[in-house]
Design an enzyme around this catalytic site. Structure first.
Site, PDB file in Angstrom:
ATOM      1  N   ARG A 184      73.421  61.852  28.259  1.00 33.36           N
ATOM      2  CA  ARG A 184      73.022  60.486  27.895  1.00 33.36           C
ATOM      3  C   ARG A 184      72.028  60.514  26.735  1.00 33.36           C
ATOM      4  O   ARG A 184      71.216  59.607  26.569  1.00 33.36           O
ATOM      5  CB  ARG A 184      72.413  59.771  29.078  1.00 33.36           C
ATOM      6  CG  ARG A 184      71.221  60.489  29.664  1.00 33.36           C
ATOM      7  CD  ARG A 184      70.417  59.532  30.471  1.00 33.36           C
ATOM      8  NE  ARG A 184      69.354  60.228  31.164  1.00 33.36           N
ATOM      9  CZ  ARG A 184      68.418  59.611  31.840  1.00 33.36           C
ATOM     10  NH1 ARG A 184      68.425  58.317  31.913  1.00 33.36           N
ATOM     11  NH2 ARG A 184      67.475  60.294  32.448  1.00 33.36           N
ATOM     12  N   LYS A 198      67.651  58.706  23.798  1.00 33.44           N
ATOM     13  CA  LYS A 198      67.944  58.989  25.210  1.00 33.44           C
ATOM     14  C   LYS A 198      68.384  57.684  25.882  1.00 33.44           C
ATOM     15  O   LYS A 198      67.621  56.713  25.880  1.00 33.44           O
ATOM     16  CB  LYS A 198      66.676  59.540  25.873  1.00 33.44           C
ATOM     17  CG  LYS A 198      66.845  59.984  27.303  1.00 33.44           C
ATOM     18  CD  LYS A 198      65.624  60.783  27.734  1.00 33.44           C
ATOM     19  CE  LYS A 198      65.625  61.070  29.217  1.00 33.44           C
ATOM     20  NZ  LYS A 198      64.431  61.806  29.634  1.00 33.44           N
ATOM     21  N   ASP A 232      67.067  73.679  32.749  1.00 36.75           N
ATOM     22  CA  ASP A 232      67.476  72.853  31.600  1.00 36.75           C
ATOM     23  C   ASP A 232      66.333  71.949  31.145  1.00 36.75           C
ATOM     24  O   ASP A 232      66.420  71.322  30.094  1.00 36.75           O
ATOM     25  CB  ASP A 232      68.708  71.999  31.952  1.00 36.75           C
ATOM     26  CG  ASP A 232      68.519  71.212  33.235  1.00 36.75           C
ATOM     27  OD1 ASP A 232      68.304  71.850  34.276  1.00 36.75           O
ATOM     28  OD2 ASP A 232      68.581  69.974  33.192  1.00 36.75           O
ATOM     29  N   ASN A 233      65.271  71.881  31.930  1.00 34.40           N
ATOM     30  CA  ASN A 233      64.125  71.057  31.552  1.00 34.40           C
ATOM     31  C   ASN A 233      62.943  71.922  31.100  1.00 34.40           C
ATOM     32  O   ASN A 233      61.801  71.493  31.185  1.00 34.40           O
ATOM     33  CB  ASN A 233      63.709  70.164  32.730  1.00 34.40           C
ATOM     34  CG  ASN A 233      64.772  69.136  33.055  1.00 34.40           C
ATOM     35  OD1 ASN A 233      65.610  68.813  32.209  1.00 34.40           O
ATOM     36  ND2 ASN A 233      64.758  68.622  34.266  1.00 34.40           N
ATOM     37  N   GLY A 249      74.531  69.761  29.492  1.00 32.05           N
ATOM     38  CA  GLY A 249      74.651  69.191  28.143  1.00 32.05           C
ATOM     39  C   GLY A 249      74.045  67.799  28.135  1.00 32.05           C
ATOM     40  O   GLY A 249      73.755  67.224  29.181  1.00 32.05           O
ATOM     41  N   ASP A 271      76.892  57.268  33.280  1.00 32.68           N
ATOM     42  CA  ASP A 271      77.222  56.190  32.333  1.00 32.68           C
ATOM     43  C   ASP A 271      76.581  56.384  30.964  1.00 32.68           C
ATOM     44  O   ASP A 271      76.769  55.580  30.060  1.00 32.68           O
ATOM     45  CB  ASP A 271      76.811  54.828  32.918  1.00 32.68           C
ATOM     46  CG  ASP A 271      75.307  54.755  33.186  1.00 32.68           C
ATOM     47  OD1 ASP A 271      74.588  55.735  32.895  1.00 32.68           O
ATOM     48  OD2 ASP A 271      74.856  53.714  33.704  1.00 32.68           O
ATOM     49  N   GLY A 272      75.786  57.446  30.828  1.00 31.44           N
ATOM     50  CA  GLY A 272      75.168  57.730  29.531  1.00 31.44           C
ATOM     51  C   GLY A 272      74.006  56.805  29.189  1.00 31.44           C
ATOM     52  O   GLY A 272      73.443  56.881  28.104  1.00 31.44           O
ATOM     53  N   ARG A 282      63.013  60.014  21.277  1.00 33.37           N
ATOM     54  CA  ARG A 282      62.134  61.136  21.611  1.00 33.37           C
ATOM     55  C   ARG A 282      62.012  62.056  20.401  1.00 33.37           C
ATOM     56  O   ARG A 282      63.000  62.344  19.736  1.00 33.37           O
ATOM     57  CB  ARG A 282      62.744  61.874  22.790  1.00 33.37           C
ATOM     58  CG  ARG A 282      61.997  63.095  23.207  1.00 33.37           C
ATOM     59  CD  ARG A 282      62.272  63.417  24.646  1.00 33.37           C
ATOM     60  NE  ARG A 282      63.570  64.049  24.835  1.00 33.37           N
ATOM     61  CZ  ARG A 282      64.010  64.455  26.039  1.00 33.37           C
ATOM     62  NH1 ARG A 282      63.267  64.275  27.118  1.00 33.37           N
ATOM     63  NH2 ARG A 282      65.179  65.011  26.157  1.00 33.37           N
ATOM     64  N   ARG A 294      66.492  74.761  25.128  1.00 30.57           N
ATOM     65  CA  ARG A 294      65.971  74.941  26.480  1.00 30.57           C
ATOM     66  C   ARG A 294      66.294  76.342  26.997  1.00 30.57           C
ATOM     67  O   ARG A 294      67.170  77.009  26.435  1.00 30.57           O
ATOM     68  CB  ARG A 294      66.650  73.925  27.422  1.00 30.57           C
ATOM     69  CG  ARG A 294      66.514  72.501  26.953  1.00 30.57           C
ATOM     70  CD  ARG A 294      67.744  71.661  27.308  1.00 30.57           C
ATOM     71  NE  ARG A 294      67.706  70.349  26.660  1.00 30.57           N
ATOM     72  CZ  ARG A 294      67.183  69.264  27.185  1.00 30.57           C
ATOM     73  NH1 ARG A 294      66.690  69.309  28.403  1.00 30.57           N
ATOM     74  NH2 ARG A 294      67.142  68.129  26.533  1.00 30.57           N
TER      75      ARG A 294
HETATM   76  P1  AMP Z   1      67.841  65.216  33.927  1.00 31.41           P
HETATM   77  O1  AMP Z   1      67.703  65.191  35.411  1.00 31.41           O
HETATM   78  O2  AMP Z   1      67.438  63.927  33.242  1.00 31.41           O
HETATM   79  O3  AMP Z   1      67.203  66.411  33.311  1.00 31.41           O
HETATM   80  O4  AMP Z   1      69.404  65.313  33.649  1.00 31.41           O
HETATM   81  C1  AMP Z   1      70.210  66.335  34.133  1.00 31.41           C
HETATM   82  C2  AMP Z   1      71.576  66.239  33.516  1.00 31.41           C
HETATM   83  O5  AMP Z   1      72.224  65.018  33.891  1.00 31.41           O
HETATM   84  C3  AMP Z   1      71.601  66.268  31.992  1.00 31.41           C
HETATM   85  O6  AMP Z   1      72.754  66.952  31.602  1.00 31.41           O
HETATM   86  C4  AMP Z   1      71.684  64.816  31.631  1.00 31.41           C
HETATM   87  O7  AMP Z   1      72.231  64.623  30.363  1.00 31.41           O
HETATM   88  C5  AMP Z   1      72.587  64.293  32.730  1.00 31.41           C
HETATM   89  N1  AMP Z   1      72.383  62.849  32.973  1.00 31.41           N
HETATM   90  C6  AMP Z   1      71.304  62.273  33.523  1.00 31.41           C
HETATM   91  N2  AMP Z   1      71.477  60.946  33.594  1.00 31.41           N
HETATM   92  C7  AMP Z   1      72.690  60.668  33.087  1.00 31.41           C
HETATM   93  C8  AMP Z   1      73.455  59.476  32.880  1.00 31.41           C
HETATM   94  N3  AMP Z   1      72.993  58.276  33.223  1.00 31.41           N
HETATM   95  N4  AMP Z   1      74.675  59.596  32.323  1.00 31.41           N
HETATM   96  C9  AMP Z   1      75.161  60.790  31.966  1.00 31.41           C
HETATM   97  N5  AMP Z   1      74.504  61.944  32.139  1.00 31.41           N
HETATM   98  C10 AMP Z   1      73.279  61.892  32.687  1.00 31.41           C
HETATM   99 MG    MG Z   2      66.950  67.201  31.666  1.00 30.55          MG
END
Ligand code: AMP
Ligand code: MG
Length: 499
Positions: free
Chosen positions: A95, A115, A254-255, A92, A127-128, A178, A185
């Protein structure tokens, strides 16, 4: 669906994702930030979206940093799952927050997503937030991809938060806005399938088809024809990455965008010297997402989509699995078709001959053995074929200059003979080549230089790089500094997710 009135800034939200069952999202707001500041604003994109650049420049930062909601926004975090490096996880938007869907002047529906806008119900231990460097990086590379003509999400803005984010050290925080055709996805389908509720899954499918594949709407075999259509777009997309030397770096399910756009720019980077096993990401220890693996990983990811769709396929489950497998097996030929058309174009060829794939693959082998720069090689080849028409002795000169490179002069002879079978002259072939082979890509060193400067408050290198990337196919004096790749023997480039 209620069409919202256009705001002064030009926002025209018309949110449809909220019509899906509530399991697909959580309504949640961005967390306000201390000092919102505009760092980058994409004027051209803003204008294309029908937004008022003047207003965005003066007050937009409050929206782009999540302190104010534009009229009509219905902020939410999307739920999805995904296979990360082969392991299934519920994820989900941890962030990211979708402000809603904006309608452009020509009635295109696009997602507007922040984002780095703070914690959501899906943040887990995160930390979002996001750091400035990775957000500018996504902005630069996604806009570079757009100029190269490769389907991608876009970057409208990078806003400062005036707060620090703690990674290995405290870093300046930022939020990227974005723009995407959507954020649905492969992982969104996996999430619905994992819930085990066929109704949810069917609704997601109907919604996605309506939004991205409306031509399929009346099909009786929707799950199958939808799968075929997604497979086709993914094969096309990954072939384009392979032809420009792009390594996504984190091709988790998910990407993978259902709409077929490049999405989630994390540890991605472009090849300098060609090597098929190139991996840039510091966390990809096994090389799962290495350059050469990208087509087969795409097929693996599509298999995960098929597994999700099986639940709602018509007919008995065994037959449905068989049908999905049959479609999945068309991936290689579908990919090869796109790849070969693109490879031939890179070599100035407009027709297809049986041996063409060998010519291109042989060139890659030479590049690998002689550690040639992927992008520059095609630029040199275009110059060489043009020169050889003006000066027939040139072939010999090329032979002398590059004769020490394993097999290149023989290869060039073969290629010239092949181009000679094309309609038009060698000069024409060179012209064609220059429309598809970029002179400028987001070079790792240049991206890095820009990010380091930006982190210390100097945005000039970022502006100059963004300007150069707007015309990737034109060789100008100003653009010269952006054309060179890393010197052979340089330290391998390493990227970090930055999350
Ligand atoms: P990503 O590697 O950017 O595709 O992220 C994979 C998952 O980790 C997704 O669910 C993102 O929303 C979550 N995520 C990545 N960075 C953070 C963050 N700093 N805080 C909370 N969730 C994160
Ligand atoms: Mg992602």
């Amino acid at each position: 669906m209620t069409i919202q009135k256009k705001s002064d800034a030009g926002w025209c939200f018309d949110n449809s994702f909220t019509h899906l069952p509530e399991v697909f999202f959580s309504s949640t707001k961005p967390e306000p930030v201390r000092h919102a500041g505009q760092i980058l604003l994409n004027d051209t994109l803003a204008e294309d979206l029908g937004l008022n650049v003047e207003i965005l420049r003066s007050t937009g930062a409050q929206v782009f940093a999540g302190n104010e909601m534009p009229p009509g926004a219905m902020p939410l975090a999307q739920a999805y799952a995904g296979h990360q490096f082969g392991h299934f996880t519920n994820l989900g938007d941890g962030r990211a927050i979708l402000l809603g869907e904006h309608l452009t002047p020509d009635k295109q529906r696009v997602d507007v997503q922040l984002k780095g806008s703070g914690r959501t119900p899906y943040s887990r231990s995160g930390d979002g937030r996001a750091a400035l460097g990775p957000m500018i990086r996504e902005y630069i590379i996604s806009e570079g991809m757009e100029s190269l003509g490769i389907p991608t999400t876009r970057s409208l803005s990078v806003a400062a938060t005036g707060e620090s984010v703690l990674r290995t050290t405290p870093l300046p925080g930022a939020i990227l806005t974005r723009i995407a055709t959507s954020h649905i996805r492969v992982g969104t389908f996996q999430y619905a399938a994992a819930l085990g509720d066929k109704e949810n899954l069917s609704q997601l499918l109907a919604y996605t088809v309506d939004r991205h594949y409306p031509e399929l709407q009346d099909s009786d075999d929707l799950p199958f024809v939808f799968f075929e259509a997604v497979l086709d777009r993914q094969a096309d997309l990954v072939s384009q990455w392979m032809l420009v030397g792009f390594v996504h770096g984190v091709m988790n399910t998910d990407n993978v965008s259902i709409a077929g756009e490049t999405i989630d720019y994390g540890p991605c980077a472009f090849l300098d010297t060609y090597h098929p096993e190139t991996v840039f990401s510091s966390i990809d220890h096994q090389g799962r997402y290495a350059f050469q693996n990208q087509p087969s990983i795409t097929q693996w990811n599509l298999a995960r989509l098929a597994e999700s769709l099986v639940q709602i396929a018509p007919g008995n489950p065994e037959d449905a699995v068989g049908k999905f497998v049959e479609i999945l097996e068309t991936f290689s030929s579908c990919y090869e078709k796109y790849f070969q058309i693109g490879a031939n174009a890179k070599l100035g060829l407009t027709t297809l001959e049986k041996e063409d794939s060998v010519i291109y693959l042989d060139l890659l082998k030479i590049m690998e053995e002689s550690q040639l720069d992927f992008t520059e090689t095609f630029v040199i080849l275009a110059n060489s074929i043009e020169q050889s028409e003006v000066d027939p002795e040139f072939t010999k000169v090329v032979g002398k200059v590059v004769g020490n490179l394993v097999g290149l002069s023989d290869w060039i002879e073969r290629w010239y003979q092949r181009v000679a079978r094309e309609p038009g002259s060698f000069v024409d072939a060179a012209k064609r080549m220059r429309t598809v082979n970029p002179v400028i890509i987001p070079r790792n060193l240049k991206v890095e230089e820009a990010l380091v400067a930006a982190e210390s408050g100097d945005l000039e290198p970022t502006y100059r790089l963004l300007e150069a990337l707007k015309s990737p196919f034109s060789k100008t004096k100003e653009n010269e500094p952006y054309q060179k790749g890393a010197l052979p023997g340089s330290q391998p480039y390493c990227t970090f997710c930055g999350t």
